[in-house]
Motif scaffolding. Structure first.
Motif, PDB file in Angstrom:
ATOM      1  N   THR A 112      25.022  34.193  34.062  1.00 11.65           N
ATOM      2  CA  THR A 112      25.891  35.284  33.607  1.00 11.65           C
ATOM      3  C   THR A 112      25.349  36.573  34.202  1.00 11.65           C
ATOM      4  N   LEU A 374      28.796  35.816  27.866  1.00 13.65           N
ATOM      5  CA  LEU A 374      29.982  36.383  28.542  1.00 13.65           C
ATOM      6  C   LEU A 374      30.522  37.553  27.736  1.00 13.65           C
ATOM      7  N   SER A 375      30.532  37.396  26.429  1.00 14.91           N
ATOM      8  CA  SER A 375      31.013  38.486  25.571  1.00 14.91           C
ATOM      9  C   SER A 375      30.102  39.699  25.706  1.00 14.91           C
ATOM     10  N   ARG A 378      30.770  41.450  28.955  1.00 16.08           N
ATOM     11  CA  ARG A 378      31.994  42.266  28.880  1.00 16.08           C
ATOM     12  C   ARG A 378      31.708  43.570  28.146  1.00 16.08           C
ATOM     13  N   VAL A 430      35.590  37.245  36.732  1.00 16.53           N
ATOM     14  CA  VAL A 430      36.969  37.649  36.409  1.00 16.53           C
ATOM     15  C   VAL A 430      37.260  38.896  37.233  1.00 16.53           C
ATOM     16  N   GLY A 435      41.770  40.264  35.155  1.00 14.37           N
ATOM     17  CA  GLY A 435      41.528  40.879  33.842  1.00 14.37           C
ATOM     18  C   GLY A 435      42.766  41.586  33.316  1.00 14.37           C
ATOM     19  N   THR A 543      30.010  39.508  35.920  1.00 18.08           N
ATOM     20  CA  THR A 543      30.875  38.349  35.739  1.00 18.08           C
ATOM     21  C   THR A 543      32.163  38.674  34.983  1.00 18.08           C
ATOM     22  N   GLN A 544      32.113  39.606  34.065  1.00 24.23           N
ATOM     23  CA  GLN A 544      33.271  39.907  33.217  1.00 24.23           C
ATOM     24  C   GLN A 544      34.001  41.173  33.662  1.00 24.23           C
ATOM     25  N   HIS A 547      37.906  41.729  32.642  1.00 24.40           N
ATOM     26  CA  HIS A 547      38.185  41.910  31.207  1.00 24.40           C
ATOM     27  C   HIS A 547      37.711  43.282  30.741  1.00 24.40           C
TER      28      HIS A 547
END
Ligand code: GLC
Length: 730
Positions: A112, A374-375, A378, A430, A435, A543-544, A547
């Motif tokens: 991540t 992941l959260s 983000r 993403v 996103g 990675t995010q 989003h």
């Protein structure tokens, strides 16, 4: 809280016992860090451009040397199975079974990938940086890693230097907060835990002050500047318990940092009380020869070891030359033993003797890309974005808006990761386009428009046709991942290739225009600042990315990032930083003052700057007393109010200035900050405690002094504005 690496008698006794039994060759081996050798002709640049080649190239893991007990440390390995296979040889087949320590560059995530460190610094949230470092440690430890070559804590004042991406920007106070937070995140309270890593504060020292912003170049600075600007983040890392420090490539005032007795022993050991070990940067010992500081590899190793570099990364000088140097009586065995002791101390503290094997394929499967990581990625990404402009509140956009997303970074995975992300995978990313779609933007059209850095002119017809369909055009422009990081200095800070031309063509359509920046350094954007309606700095979000971008673009999150580095109008202003001296002729209208005749002298966007979707008001700045003694604490109160219509977060910054001193002092210095969330209309009174002892400086005799005198104090939303008052130290 002082978490420094400690000397435990029972650990030292075990080290004594090993030292008595080790041969000179085994001792030299403990001081050696190797990576697998790539077998057969290969071009390192090809490998860097095409990382997947690494999987194909045959590698020599030096099993025979490990079996002989002459490799103490290993790098360049990923994957618990491969790592533990080599560790097993060291532990079960070498004479003394001393475990190796496996290190890797886990800079901003393992699988991540989190925002680049410069982006995270723009969160101004040490607790968040600690969390992302902890998650990175968890993923890397699952893959068998014991030690990360992070955090990079180099202060950087010159955006031409590509490695500005890897640190926490231009300010020592914010740099100290970031350094300590990341060490705590990687190490926790005990880095022998199976989900923690030994940290490595790098690059010691002043690597970010390379002349001309040119990587690996000379550094020439006063000892006062060294102690006031570049050393504090290393001190913070050491006090947070950093197990290791990495010496840097540059010379400092003519003495290479990887063979500098003053910085490595007098300062790091003597002043900071560091008890871990120092590893050289890759081949920085061997590079003492081209530095013209050593005649050959042997002299280089002698100078580096006696100066205080304990472990030799990649030069192999120590392994080959130390035994001979000792036998010739040129090198004292005590010096060798002290270096071995420091390395064994860290290995014991890392628990490697009791638990030499870490991670597993199963753990990797369970932990890599964990939903919680992941959260967090983000969360960290959206909190690192900096809103630089928002004319007539164009942002946030409505999801029903027809958006044309245009640019080489609009639907791009690899470049969202930034530099030092080789353990991540672009396929996990993403994109910005993905996103926005995932957020429910139904009318989204996407066009690349141009390449990131094409030398040829490019045709924008297709992109302009896509732009013509839009209610709002969102341009996504910036740099590729490899245009910053190591060996990535630039002579220009402009948008690369044809991106500026594309932006101007999009602007010529007359439609509302938003610019999303994806870059690893401050860029010079005077045209965009003047013509584009809204500008959001995304940095390299990881990675995010998509989003996080959607969260901010559509208003699900109100941007709260503030710049950790100054943005110049022009590269000609570099180095540019807020905590500068006023000079004898402060810039002004009069010709004969310190400025340029062909451009501004101030930054385009100053340190600490960032907008919100709401507005904040500052009121009622008060000091408990206006005179304090050097041993006192100043209590500062201010009220901050959310004067806008939506919840928002503000980074309330406190700066001071010593108005008259025995050495010229900066026009202002960050001394504290608090990040707070306020509901619409909500007010909050904040209290800051400023120790007078933190307001000193190093005098011409290099003594740290807190002088009586008048000080100015500001509290505000950036280094460029705020409520102000004065106080006196008596
Ligand atoms: C590199 C970098 C350093 C990194 C080391 C090991 O050259 O300068 O930051 O940790 O080598 O990869």
């Amino acid at each position: 809280m002082d978490q420094k690496v400690n000397i435990h008698p029972q650990v030292e006794a075990k080290i004594d016992d090993l030292l008595c039994r080790m041969t000179l060759a085994e001792k030299a081996g403990q001081l050696t860090h190797l990576s697998p050798s790539l077998v057969g002709g290969f071009d390192i640049e090809d490998l860097i451009e095409n990382p997947e080649l690494f999987r194909e190239v045959k590698r020599d893991f030096h099993e025979d040397w490990i079996r002989e007990g002459v490799v103490g440390s290993f790098g360049g390995m990923t994957g618990a199975e491969d790592i533990n296979r080599l560790q097993k040889i060291a532990v079960e087949e070498s004479r003394l079974g001393i475990p190796m320590i496996f290190g890797l560059d886990v800079i901003h995530g393992y699988r991540t990938i989190f925002p680049i460190p410069l982006a995270e610094a723009c969160c101004w949230e040490p607790e968040l940086m600690e969390r992302t470092a902890a998650a990175a440690a968890k993923e890397a430890a699952a893959a068998g890693i014991h030690w990360t070559f992070a955090p990079m804590v180099d202060i950087a004042r010159d955006a031409r230097w590509g490695r500005i991406a890897e640190g926490a920007g231009e300010d020592p106070y914010l740099g100290c907060q970031a350094a300590a937070a990341r060490v705590r995140g990687f190490q926790g309270n005990d880095f022998s835990q199976p989900d923690r890593l030994a940290a490595c504060a790098k690059h010691y020292i002043a690597y970010g002050a390379a002349e001309g912003g040119r990587d690996y170049n000379r550094v020439d600075l006063s000892l006062q500047t060294l102690h006031e600007i570049y050393l504090p983040p290393f001190q913070a890392a050491v006090e947070a318990g950093a197990a290791t420090v990495m010496s840097s490539f540059n010379d400092l005032n003519g003495v290479p940092a990887s063979a500098n007795p003053y910085t490595l022993t007098t300062v790091l050991r003597g002043q900071l009380g560091f008890n871990g070990f120092v590893v050289s940067d890759a081949n920085s010992i061997g590079e003492l020869v081209p530095h013209r500081f050593a005649a050959d590899r042997k002299e280089a190793g002698l100078k580096a070891l006696t100066a205080g570099v304990d472990m030799d990364m990649s030069t192999e000088s120590y392994r080959h030359d130390i035994p001979e140097l000792v036998e010739q009586g040129v090198l004292s065995l005590d010096v060798v033993d002290e270096a071995v002791r420091r390395i064994l101390r860290v290995k014991f503290l890392a628990g490697l003797f009791d638990h030499p094997y870490r991670g597993s394929a199963a753990l990797e499967r369970d932990i890599h890309l964990h939903p919680q990581h992941l959260s967090l990625a983000r969360e960290a990404a959206r909190r690192s974005f900096v809103l630089l402009k928002n004319e007539s509140d164009l942002l946030p956009l409505k999801k029903e808006t027809t958006i044309s997303l245009i640019g080489p970074l609009a639907d791009n995975q690899a470049d969202m990761l930034g530099s030092w992300a080789f353990t991540g995978s672009p396929k996990d990313v993403v994109t910005i386009a993905a996103g926005l779609r995932a957020a429910g933007c139904a009318n989204l059209r996407v066009a690349q428009g141009c390449a990131i850095n094409s030398p040829e002119t490019e045709d924008f017809t297709e992109a302009l046709a896509v732009a013509a369909q839009a209610d709002v055009i969102v341009a996504v422009l910036g740099e590729s991942a490899m245009m910053s990081g190591e060996a990535a200095s630039r002579v220009s800070l402009d948008l690369p290739g044809n991106q500026q031309a594309l932006l101007e063509a999009l602007h010529a359509t007359g439609k509302p225009l938003v610019l999303l920046l994806v870059n690893g350094r401050p860029l010079a954007l005077p045209w965009a600042a003047q013509h584009v309606d809204a500008i959001l700095e995304l940095w390299q979000p990881g990675t995010q990315a998509g989003h996080a971008a959607a969260d901010v673009l559509f208003g699900n999150y109100n941007p709260s990032g503030r710049l950790a580095v100054s943005f110049p109008y022009s590269v000609g202003q570099c180095p540019i930083y807020y905590n500068r001296p006023s000079t004898g002729r402060p810039a002004g209208a009069f010709k004969f003052t310190s400025k340029y005749i062909d451009g501004p002298w101030e930054p385009l966007y100053p340190f600490g700057y960032g907008l919100s979707y709401t507005q904040f008001a500052y009121e009622n700045l008060r000091l408990t007393e206006t005179e304090i003694h050097p041993e006192d604490t100043l209590y500062v109160r201010v009220t901050v109010r959310n004067a806008g219509g939506r919840r928002g977060e503000e980074v309330v910054q406190l700066y001071t200035a010593d108005l008259v001193a025995g050495r010229v002092r900066p026009v202002k210095e960050l001394k504290a900050f608090q990040k707070i969330a306020l509901q619409p209309g909500e007010s909050r009174e904040l209290l800051f405690k400023i120790k007078a002892s933190d307001l000193g400086y190093y005098d011409t005799a290099m003594q740290y002094v807190v002088e009586p005198g008048l000080f100015q104090l500001w509290v505000g939303p950036s280094s460029a504005e705020g409520l102000e008052t004065t106080f006196r130290i008596v």
